[in-house]
Structures are given as C-alpha cells and as structure tokens.
Scaffold this active site. Structure first.
Site, PDB file in Angstrom:
ATOM      1  CE  LYS A 229      -4.096  -1.938   0.022  1.00 53.94           C
ATOM      2  NZ  LYS A 229      -5.032  -1.972   1.147  1.00 53.94           N
ATOM      3  NE  ARG A 264      -7.255  -8.823  -1.211  1.00 52.47           N
ATOM      4  CZ  ARG A 264      -6.801  -7.943  -2.085  1.00 52.47           C
ATOM      5  NH1 ARG A 264      -5.949  -6.993  -1.690  1.00 52.47           N
ATOM      6  NH2 ARG A 264      -7.178  -7.983  -3.352  1.00 52.47           N
TER       7      ARG A 264
END
Length: 288
Positions: A229, A264
């Site tokens: 991210k 994830r």
C-alpha cells in the site's frame, strides 16, 4: 502499542460455501492476491489474461497461500470502473479452472451481488467485499443464501469519517454487522478487515496499526490487507509498489502480534516466513 502483552485471536473455524471451513488462530493464514485487471496498482495487468492468472494462482498456492483472492476490478484510487459483465468475464473462468485444479480456498473480491453469486456458483467459497455489504443492497442476501464466508471491509470512501480511527471503524463496521444480522449471516461466516489504505492517509494507517488490538472488541477474526500500500511506500521511501514487500513483511509481524488472523498479500513466500517468526513468538508467549 503494548508490546509486553500480545493479543492472539482464539482458535475458531470460519465457515464458508460448499461445506468448507478454515481453522483460525492457531497460525497466521495467507490470502494470496490475483488481480485479473489491466490496471492493478501493483502488478499492472501482468495477470489480466486468464492463463497467466491461473498460473499465478497455482504458484501462490505452491508458495503457501491458504486462500486465493481473485478480483476483476481495480480498487486503487482513481481506477476506471468496469461493468459487471466485464468483471465477470475476467474472474469466472479463472475461478472455474482454479477450483477444478486445486483444493485451495477461493475468494471473490467484489462489491457486486450478482458477481458474487456467479462466482460462488463457479466454485468460490468466500466473498471479499471492500464496501462491507453497504454498496450493493443485494450482497448480504447472496452471502446468506449461499453460505459463503465473507470478509467485511471498512472503507472511508464516499462518506464523512470520524476523526478517531477506531471510532470510525466502529461506526462503519457496526452498520455492516447490522446488515449481516438482518440478512441472516451467521457470525461464524464473518471476518472483519479494517481496510488499510482505503481513504486513509499515512498517519491514519499507522495509528490503525498501533491500535489494531482494539478491534478485538468486535469479537470476530481480523484480516489485514497492507500489502504494497501507498502508506508503506511513504514510510519506507519505496516508490515502486513491488519494492514495498519488506515493509509489508514488517506490518505482517506487527499485526499478527496484535491479533490479525489472515493476511492478504502479493508476496506469499515472504509473508510465510514473516508469520513463522511471529507465530513462534506467540507460541512461546502462550507457554510462558
């Protein structure tokens, strides 16, 4: 962050479609990401073609993924929307092939009820909804009727957020859980995801990591999706998404020790090693 007393989710079983279940809590579990999109922020369409997506999914299974999460629409900021038909054309053949060739658990990453229904019919076991059952009014009904497991994710997109990150988690996820309850989704079908990166800046994401153990108050297992991210790039100075795997591994250890059950990720092998270290620490703490 209290580093002296770690929080680990109590072992439990996550129930899902097609009679499958997964034990949670004994070890950290890995959800490998397969994007069948041409505009993914991380892999830039590398697996948009069906054969490439299938091969990548099987490679992630070989590396240790417990679940494969298949998505057909990019959720990166500013990504172009796709039609339901296009999303389904991308994901359904991959799900059908993967479930025919491997016993791995399969998750469909979608906020559309019809895509979820077709994906479960094609063999998927889990629905991963980045809008937490709040985007498509039919989603909760599809999950309940199919018996699928569901990842209910928090998002700050398209709404006003509260100033406190945990208060905002409660505001949004409490509403999602009401929707789930009203549709008849049993609590042993549900995993919560605090939605790292979804309309959260670097400070908010960092605070969410520091306070992650507070989410155990929901009494439900937790999934962490920090992989590659933007906030990890901001913290590490790594601009390219695929250069953020070491930073991702650091968040994996932090969040496992704070109570996350599932991770994830794009890099399954590195996550497996990170979890081996974190799980060894948790096991020793349990024996102390």
């Amino acid at each position: 962050m209290n580093t002296g007393s770690k929080v680990k989710p109590a072992p439990s079983h996550w129930q899902m479609a097609h009679g499958r279940s997964l034990e949670l809590g004994a070890r950290g579990l890995i959800m490998g990401i397969v994007n069948t999109t041409p505009d993914s922020f991380s892999d830039g369409g590398r697996y948009a073609e069906g054969e490439a997506a299938l091969a990548h999914a099987l490679a992630l299974v070989a590396e240790g993924a417990d679940i494969i999460d298949i998505g057909g629409e990019s959720t990166r900021p500013g990504a172009a929307a796709v039609s339901a038909a296009e999303e389904q054309d991308r994901v359904l053949p991959v799900i059908e092939r993967l479930t025919a060739e491997s016993p791995v658990l399969v998750s469909i990453d979608t906020y559309r009820a019809e895509t979820a229904r077709l994906a479960i019919a094609a063999g998927a076991h889990i629905v991963n909804d980045v809008f937490g059952l709040q985007k498509d009014a039919g989603m909760a009904g599809v999950v309940a009727a199919s018996g699928a497991g569901v990842c209910i994710m928090h998002t700050g997109r398209d709404r006003e957020k509260l100033a406190d990150v945990i208060d905002d988690q409660r505001l949004f996820l409490d509403r999602s859980l009401v929707i789930a309850d009203e549709a008849g989704i049993a609590r042993d079908k549900i995993i919560l995801d605090p939605g790292f990166g979804f309309a959260k800046d670097t400070d908010e994401n960092t605070e969410l990591m520091v306070r992650f153990s507070e989410l155990s108050a929901f009494g439900l297992p937790l999934l962490a999706g920090t992989s590659r991210k933007r906030f990890i790039g901001a913290l590490t100075g790594r601009e390219a998404p695929d250069a953020r795997d070491v930073g991702t591994a650091a968040t994996t250890v932090i969040l496992r020790l704070a109570g996350a059950a599932i991770f994830r990720v794009h890099n399954v092998a590195m996550t497996r090693d990170s979890l081996a270290v974190a799980d060894a620490c948790l096991a020793m703490a349990d024996r102390a």
